[in-house]
Motif scaffolding. Structure first.
Motif, PDB file in Angstrom:
ATOM      1  N   ASN A  12       0.791  -1.167   0.092  1.00 50.28           N
ATOM      2  CA  ASN A  12      -0.033  -0.172   0.045  1.00 50.28           C
ATOM      3  C   ASN A  12       0.977   1.318  -0.050  1.00 50.28           C
ATOM      4  O   ASN A  12       0.644   2.381  -0.749  1.00 50.28           O
ATOM      5  N   MET A  13       1.996   1.251   0.712  1.00 48.96           N
ATOM      6  CA  MET A  13       2.890   2.440   0.932  1.00 48.96           C
ATOM      7  C   MET A  13       4.039   2.561  -0.304  1.00 48.96           C
ATOM      8  O   MET A  13       4.216   3.553  -0.866  1.00 48.96           O
ATOM      9  N   GLY A  14       4.331   1.206  -0.479  1.00 48.61           N
ATOM     10  CA  GLY A  14       5.668   1.135  -1.472  1.00 48.61           C
ATOM     11  C   GLY A  14       5.153   1.667  -2.847  1.00 48.61           C
ATOM     12  O   GLY A  14       5.724   2.336  -3.451  1.00 48.61           O
ATOM     13  N   TYR A  34      11.536  -4.274  -7.894  1.00 48.97           N
ATOM     14  CA  TYR A  34      11.468  -5.732  -7.332  1.00 48.97           C
ATOM     15  C   TYR A  34      10.391  -5.944  -6.401  1.00 48.97           C
ATOM     16  O   TYR A  34      10.222  -5.072  -5.392  1.00 48.97           O
ATOM     17  N   ASN A  35       9.568  -7.029  -6.272  1.00 49.92           N
ATOM     18  CA  ASN A  35       8.698  -7.284  -5.350  1.00 49.92           C
ATOM     19  C   ASN A  35       8.715  -8.878  -5.472  1.00 49.92           C
ATOM     20  O   ASN A  35       8.612  -9.554  -6.266  1.00 49.92           O
ATOM     21  N   ARG A  36       8.336  -9.117  -4.036  1.00 45.20           N
ATOM     22  CA  ARG A  36       8.517 -10.558  -3.613  1.00 45.20           C
ATOM     23  C   ARG A  36       7.449 -11.345  -4.534  1.00 45.20           C
ATOM     24  O   ARG A  36       7.768 -12.404  -5.204  1.00 45.20           O
ATOM     25  N   THR A  37       6.325 -10.888  -4.670  1.00 44.39           N
ATOM     26  CA  THR A  37       5.167 -11.348  -5.528  1.00 44.39           C
ATOM     27  C   THR A  37       5.443 -10.696  -6.958  1.00 44.39           C
ATOM     28  O   THR A  37       5.122  -9.513  -7.038  1.00 44.39           O
ATOM     29  N   ALA A  38       6.107 -11.591  -7.874  1.00 46.44           N
ATOM     30  CA  ALA A  38       6.486 -11.041  -9.201  1.00 46.44           C
ATOM     31  C   ALA A  38       5.465 -10.004 -10.055  1.00 46.44           C
ATOM     32  O   ALA A  38       5.644  -9.180 -10.441  1.00 46.44           O
ATOM     33  N   ALA A  39       3.984 -10.849  -9.905  1.00 45.44           N
ATOM     34  CA  ALA A  39       2.871 -10.158 -10.753  1.00 45.44           C
ATOM     35  C   ALA A  39       2.743  -8.788 -10.433  1.00 45.44           C
ATOM     36  O   ALA A  39       2.440  -7.861 -11.305  1.00 45.44           O
ATOM     37  N   ARG A  40       2.855  -8.327  -9.022  1.00 43.16           N
ATOM     38  CA  ARG A  40       2.642  -7.137  -8.697  1.00 43.16           C
ATOM     39  C   ARG A  40       3.900  -6.142  -9.511  1.00 43.16           C
ATOM     40  O   ARG A  40       3.335  -4.971  -9.582  1.00 43.16           O
ATOM     41  N   ALA A  41       5.025  -6.516  -9.273  1.00 42.27           N
ATOM     42  CA  ALA A  41       6.065  -5.714 -10.033  1.00 42.27           C
ATOM     43  C   ALA A  41       5.962  -5.598 -11.395  1.00 42.27           C
ATOM     44  O   ALA A  41       5.888  -4.381 -12.079  1.00 42.27           O
ATOM     45  N   VAL A  71       9.038  -2.683   3.365  1.00 48.60           N
ATOM     46  CA  VAL A  71       8.231  -4.301   3.274  1.00 48.60           C
ATOM     47  C   VAL A  71       7.578  -4.308   4.752  1.00 48.60           C
ATOM     48  O   VAL A  71       7.733  -3.162   5.766  1.00 48.60           O
ATOM     49  N   SER A  72       6.782  -5.275   4.989  1.00 47.92           N
ATOM     50  CA  SER A  72       5.782  -5.056   5.975  1.00 47.92           C
ATOM     51  C   SER A  72       6.522  -5.099   7.376  1.00 47.92           C
ATOM     52  O   SER A  72       6.088  -4.113   8.206  1.00 47.92           O
ATOM     53  N   ASP A  73       7.259  -5.904   7.830  1.00 55.04           N
ATOM     54  CA  ASP A  73       7.560  -5.964   9.125  1.00 55.04           C
ATOM     55  C   ASP A  73       9.079  -6.476   9.318  1.00 55.04           C
ATOM     56  O   ASP A  73       9.813  -6.505   8.386  1.00 55.04           O
ATOM     57  N   SER A  98      10.488   0.859   5.847  1.00 55.84           N
ATOM     58  CA  SER A  98       9.629  -0.098   6.630  1.00 55.84           C
ATOM     59  C   SER A  98       9.499   0.691   8.029  1.00 55.84           C
ATOM     60  O   SER A  98      10.582   1.068   8.607  1.00 55.84           O
ATOM     61  N   THR A  99       8.643   0.331   8.720  1.00 49.97           N
ATOM     62  CA  THR A  99       8.239   0.377  10.320  1.00 49.97           C
ATOM     63  C   THR A  99       8.586  -0.535  11.130  1.00 49.97           C
ATOM     64  O   THR A  99       7.941  -1.641  11.034  1.00 49.97           O
ATOM     65  N   ILE A 100       9.839  -0.623  11.637  1.00 53.77           N
ATOM     66  CA  ILE A 100      10.405  -1.762  12.319  1.00 53.77           C
ATOM     67  C   ILE A 100      10.888  -1.356  13.762  1.00 53.77           C
ATOM     68  O   ILE A 100      11.081  -0.262  13.949  1.00 53.77           O
ATOM     69  N   ARG A 246      -0.743  -3.470  14.808  1.00 56.64           N
ATOM     70  CA  ARG A 246      -0.510  -4.138  16.121  1.00 56.64           C
ATOM     71  C   ARG A 246       1.129  -4.714  16.142  1.00 56.64           C
ATOM     72  O   ARG A 246       1.705  -4.452  17.278  1.00 56.64           O
ATOM     73  N   LYS A 247       1.816  -4.887  15.096  1.00 53.78           N
ATOM     74  CA  LYS A 247       3.391  -4.743  15.051  1.00 53.78           C
ATOM     75  C   LYS A 247       3.886  -3.493  15.635  1.00 53.78           C
ATOM     76  O   LYS A 247       4.705  -3.589  16.481  1.00 53.78           O
ATOM     77  N   ASP A 248       3.186  -2.606  15.227  1.00 59.03           N
ATOM     78  CA  ASP A 248       3.772  -1.090  15.739  1.00 59.03           C
ATOM     79  C   ASP A 248       3.327  -0.925  17.321  1.00 59.03           C
ATOM     80  O   ASP A 248       4.297  -0.423  18.062  1.00 59.03           O
TER      81      ASP A 248
END
Ligand SMILES: NC(=O)c1ccc[n+]([C@@H]2O[C@H](COP(=O)([O-])OP(=O)(O)OC[C@H]3O[C@@H](n4cnc5c(N)ncnc54)[C@H](OP(=O)(O)O)[C@@H]3O)[C@@H](O)[C@H]2O)c1
Length: 303
Positions: A12-14, A34-41, A71-73, A98-100, A246-248
């Motif tokens: 959503n952010m990237g 580059y994105n882990r799920t190639a279709a998105r890229a 990335v997410s986390d 990323s927010t980590i 919730r991670k944050d």
């Protein structure tokens, strides 16, 4: 020659930040995506001028001089950096948005510098709509010379401004980002409570909206609108996924605990967020706190 840039992570952010970087950044070569799920890229590159797709992480790191990640986390960035370190990263500058947890930032920083790379932490404030509009606020920390390299890609490109911690350890940016998000969580919780009480007392949510519009314009109005229009439970894909928030919250509570302090407000909000996650799973959104507060007040989760 202008440095070659890569962007990793099209969530959503990237997505928004990468599109703004490609459109407005000072670089003279296409942004490597580059994105882990190639279709998105592939879909992103098709729709976005000045970009080129990369099929592998190793290829991305090899070709780029400056590598942005979003990335997410903590687990995601840790696995990404571990993989990146299997290629030669000497002199490459990694910029993580990323927010980590600050401790994860420190570990990533140490791993990269041990391999001869450089690192700037650049977590961002702002919702996905702000990312799409090039209006996030970056929090920059790292070696002053490296932060100076990153700044031209922030204000007027992906960001409306930045907070400058040049010369500070990267973890400082993560500390501020995590603490800053507790204000967002607290705001959403208080809007949810206010809307429920306004509805149940007969004051009415229109009256409360007038208050927000005049006294707290901006994010209060945006979140209250999302709640009133049902946007807190109707989305297929959340704007601020409940697992990410919730991670944050966990990171903030951990940071406070390690410093001998408490954040009771965050603990309470997390109990509502737990209910949102139980009810909606991956589709749960931070704004869903409204549904949980409604239920506690004897109303339906959905308005
Ligand atoms: N959403 C917000 O309002 C907001 C605001 C400010 C900051 N943030 C922070 O910004 C970061 C990104 O948020 P987001 O909303 O864009 O998240 P998101 O929509 O969930 O996207 C997550 C991204 O991370 C990638 N990813 C996840 N696990 C991975 C792994 N193990 N290896 C490689 N890539 C991985 C995903 O790839 P796939 O496409 O393959 O799943 C996707 O590109 C998070 O740290 C979040 O806390 C979010």
């Amino acid at each position: 020659m202008s440095p070659r840039l890569a962007w990793i992570g099209l969530g959503n952010m990237g997505r928004g930040m990468a599109a703004n970087l490609a459109a407005k950044g000072p670089q003279t070569t296409p942004l490597i995506i580059y994105n882990r799920t190639a279709a998105r890229a592939e879909a992103f590159v098709k729709a976005t001028p000045n970009t080129t797709v990369s099929a592998s992480l190793a290829d991305t790191v090899t070709k780029a001089d400056i590598i942005f990640t979003c990335v997410s986390d903590d687990a995601a960035i840790t696995s990404l950096i571990t993989s990146a370190l299997t290629t030669d990263v000497k002199n490459k500058l990694f910029v993580d948005c990323s927010t980590i947890h600050p401790d994860t930032t420190t570990t990533v920083h140490q791993q990269l510098t041990a391999a001869g790379a450089r690192f700037v932490a650049s977590p961002v404030f702002g919702a996905p709509a702000m990312a799409a509009a090039g209006q996030v606020i970056c929090v920059l920390a790292g070696e002053a010379a490296d932060v100076a390299v990153v700044k031209p890609y922030t204000t007027g490109v992906i960001a409306k401004s930045f907070l400058d911690f040049s010369g500070s350890a990267p973890a400082k940016a993560s500390q501020l980002k995590v603490l800053g998000n507790t204000f967002v969580i607290g705001m959403v919780e208080s809007i949810a409570e206010g809307l429920v009480v306004a509805e149940k007392t007969g004051l009415g949510t229109d009256a409360l909206m007038q208050f927000f519009e005049n006294v707290f314009p901006g994010p209060y109005v945006a979140y209250a609108n999302r709640m009133r229009t049902g946007d807190y439970y109707k989305r297929e894909e959340p704007l601020f996924g409940i697992d990410l928030v919730r991670k944050d919250a966990r990171h903030a509570l951990d940071m406070a605990r390690n410093a001998g302090a408490t954040m009771r407000g965050v603990e309470l909000a997390d109990r509502y967020m737990e209910k949102v996650q139980e009810k909606q799973g991956e589709k749960g959104d931070l704004a869903g706190i409204y549904g949980a507060v409604r239920q506690e007040g004897g109303l339906e989760f959905e308005n």
